[in-house]
Design a protein around this motif. Structure first.
Motif, PDB file in Angstrom:
ATOM      1  N   UNK A  10      21.877  38.686  31.013  1.00  0.00           N
ATOM      2  CA  UNK A  10      21.785  37.837  32.199  1.00  0.00           C
ATOM      3  C   UNK A  10      23.052  36.996  32.271  1.00  0.00           C
ATOM      4  N   UNK A  11      23.718  37.060  33.425  1.00  0.00           N
ATOM      5  CA  UNK A  11      24.981  36.367  33.617  1.00  0.00           C
ATOM      6  C   UNK A  11      24.867  35.329  34.716  1.00  0.00           C
ATOM      7  N   UNK A  12      25.249  34.125  34.386  1.00  0.00           N
ATOM      8  CA  UNK A  12      25.439  33.065  35.363  1.00  0.00           C
ATOM      9  C   UNK A  12      26.289  31.992  34.710  1.00  0.00           C
ATOM     10  N   UNK A  13      27.110  31.345  35.513  1.00  0.00           N
ATOM     11  CA  UNK A  13      27.895  30.225  34.995  1.00  0.00           C
ATOM     12  C   UNK A  13      27.014  28.985  34.833  1.00  0.00           C
ATOM     13  N   UNK A  40      22.648  36.286  26.842  1.00  0.00           N
ATOM     14  CA  UNK A  40      23.129  35.401  27.903  1.00  0.00           C
ATOM     15  C   UNK A  40      24.648  35.374  27.904  1.00  0.00           C
ATOM     16  N   UNK A  41      25.219  35.469  29.097  1.00  0.00           N
ATOM     17  CA  UNK A  41      26.667  35.370  29.263  1.00  0.00           C
ATOM     18  C   UNK A  41      26.964  34.321  30.320  1.00  0.00           C
ATOM     19  N   UNK A  42      27.927  33.458  30.005  1.00  0.00           N
ATOM     20  CA  UNK A  42      28.306  32.389  30.931  1.00  0.00           C
ATOM     21  C   UNK A  42      29.630  32.671  31.631  1.00  0.00           C
ATOM     22  N   UNK A  43      30.371  33.692  31.161  1.00  0.00           N
ATOM     23  CA  UNK A  43      31.653  34.023  31.789  1.00  0.00           C
ATOM     24  C   UNK A  43      31.715  35.511  32.071  1.00  0.00           C
ATOM     25  N   UNK A  44      32.553  35.851  33.042  1.00  0.00           N
ATOM     26  CA  UNK A  44      32.722  37.259  33.381  1.00  0.00           C
ATOM     27  C   UNK A  44      33.314  38.047  32.218  1.00  0.00           C
ATOM     28  N   UNK A  45      34.198  37.428  31.444  1.00  0.00           N
ATOM     29  CA  UNK A  45      34.787  38.122  30.294  1.00  0.00           C
ATOM     30  C   UNK A  45      33.738  38.419  29.237  1.00  0.00           C
ATOM     31  N   UNK A  46      32.775  37.511  29.046  1.00  0.00           N
ATOM     32  CA  UNK A  46      31.660  37.774  28.120  1.00  0.00           C
ATOM     33  C   UNK A  46      30.867  38.995  28.572  1.00  0.00           C
ATOM     34  N   UNK A  47      30.646  39.106  29.873  1.00  0.00           N
ATOM     35  CA  UNK A  47      29.906  40.252  30.411  1.00  0.00           C
ATOM     36  C   UNK A  47      30.663  41.544  30.130  1.00  0.00           C
ATOM     37  N   UNK A  64      26.169  34.069  42.798  1.00  0.00           N
ATOM     38  CA  UNK A  64      26.774  32.765  43.090  1.00  0.00           C
ATOM     39  C   UNK A  64      27.561  32.211  41.902  1.00  0.00           C
ATOM     40  N   UNK A  65      27.688  32.957  40.821  1.00  0.00           N
ATOM     41  CA  UNK A  65      28.389  32.457  39.628  1.00  0.00           C
ATOM     42  C   UNK A  65      29.846  32.154  39.958  1.00  0.00           C
ATOM     43  N   UNK A  67      33.788  31.259  38.079  1.00  0.00           N
ATOM     44  CA  UNK A  67      34.610  31.637  39.228  1.00  0.00           C
ATOM     45  C   UNK A  67      34.427  33.094  39.648  1.00  0.00           C
ATOM     46  N   UNK A  68      33.859  33.926  38.804  1.00  0.00           N
ATOM     47  CA  UNK A  68      33.651  35.341  39.151  1.00  0.00           C
ATOM     48  C   UNK A  68      32.175  35.565  39.468  1.00  0.00           C
ATOM     49  N   UNK A  69      31.900  36.021  40.672  1.00  0.00           N
ATOM     50  CA  UNK A  69      30.528  36.261  41.084  1.00  0.00           C
ATOM     51  C   UNK A  69      29.971  37.575  40.560  1.00  0.00           C
ATOM     52  N   UNK A  70      28.664  37.637  40.507  1.00  0.00           N
ATOM     53  CA  UNK A  70      27.986  38.822  40.009  1.00  0.00           C
ATOM     54  C   UNK A  70      28.175  40.053  40.868  1.00  0.00           C
ATOM     55  N   UNK A  71      28.414  39.858  42.170  1.00  0.00           N
ATOM     56  CA  UNK A  71      28.624  41.010  43.050  1.00  0.00           C
ATOM     57  C   UNK A  71      29.919  41.731  42.701  1.00  0.00           C
ATOM     58  N   UNK A  72      30.968  40.967  42.480  1.00  0.00           N
ATOM     59  CA  UNK A  72      32.248  41.572  42.089  1.00  0.00           C
ATOM     60  C   UNK A  72      32.152  42.207  40.709  1.00  0.00           C
TER      61      UNK A  72
END
Length: 138
Positions: A10-13, A40-47, A64-65, A67-72
């Motif tokens: 699960x990713x969200x800032x 749990x990931x808080x950054x896009x790089x973690x994902x 809505x995360x 600076x990098x959103x989940x859609x991208x």
């Protein structure tokens, strides 16, 4: 379907969004779906690092995360990862469903997360993903 355990990222800032997803889905989203291990990931790089490491069955990505959103991220994972996990994006506005389509996500969940809908969506994605896993080599 077996009771094979599943790994869900699960990713969200925002930690409160990650907690809301985990709470709504729970440790076992359906009786015929094995127990869920949460990452749990808080950054896009973690994902990206976690998905590249393998073993993730499903990613739930916050659209809505910052600076990098989940859609991208969903689109990036689809393009870059050959045997990608199932992808689900959280969307806050129903008009954003077209973005989810663009992102090539397998499913969407509305935010705030509905505890009656979320387990069903997650269980369906996991059934499909676990059913497609290659058999373990002996």
């Amino acid at each position: 379907m077996s009771d094979a355990p599943a790994t869900v990222l699960v990713y969200s800032s925002r930690p409160e969004v990650r907690a809301a997803v985990r709470t709504a889905v729970g440790r076992r989203p359906a009786a015929d779906v094995g127990p869920v291990t949460w990452i749990e990931c808080a950054t896009d790089q973690d994902v990206i690092d976690t998905v590249d490491g393998g073993g993730v069955d499903l990613c739930i990505l916050d659209g809505e995360a910052q600076p990098a959103g989940g859609l991208a991220l969903s689109r990036q994972i689809t393009v870059e990862v050959a045997d990608r996990p199932a992808l689900c994006v959280l969307i806050a506005r129903q008009p954003d469903r077209w973005l989810a389509h663009w992102s090539q996500a397998d499913a969407t969940l509305p935010f705030p997360v509905d505890p009656l809908t979320a387990p069903t969506v997650v269980a369906d994605l996991l059934r499909d993903r676990v059913g497609r896993r290659p058999a373990a080599r002996r």
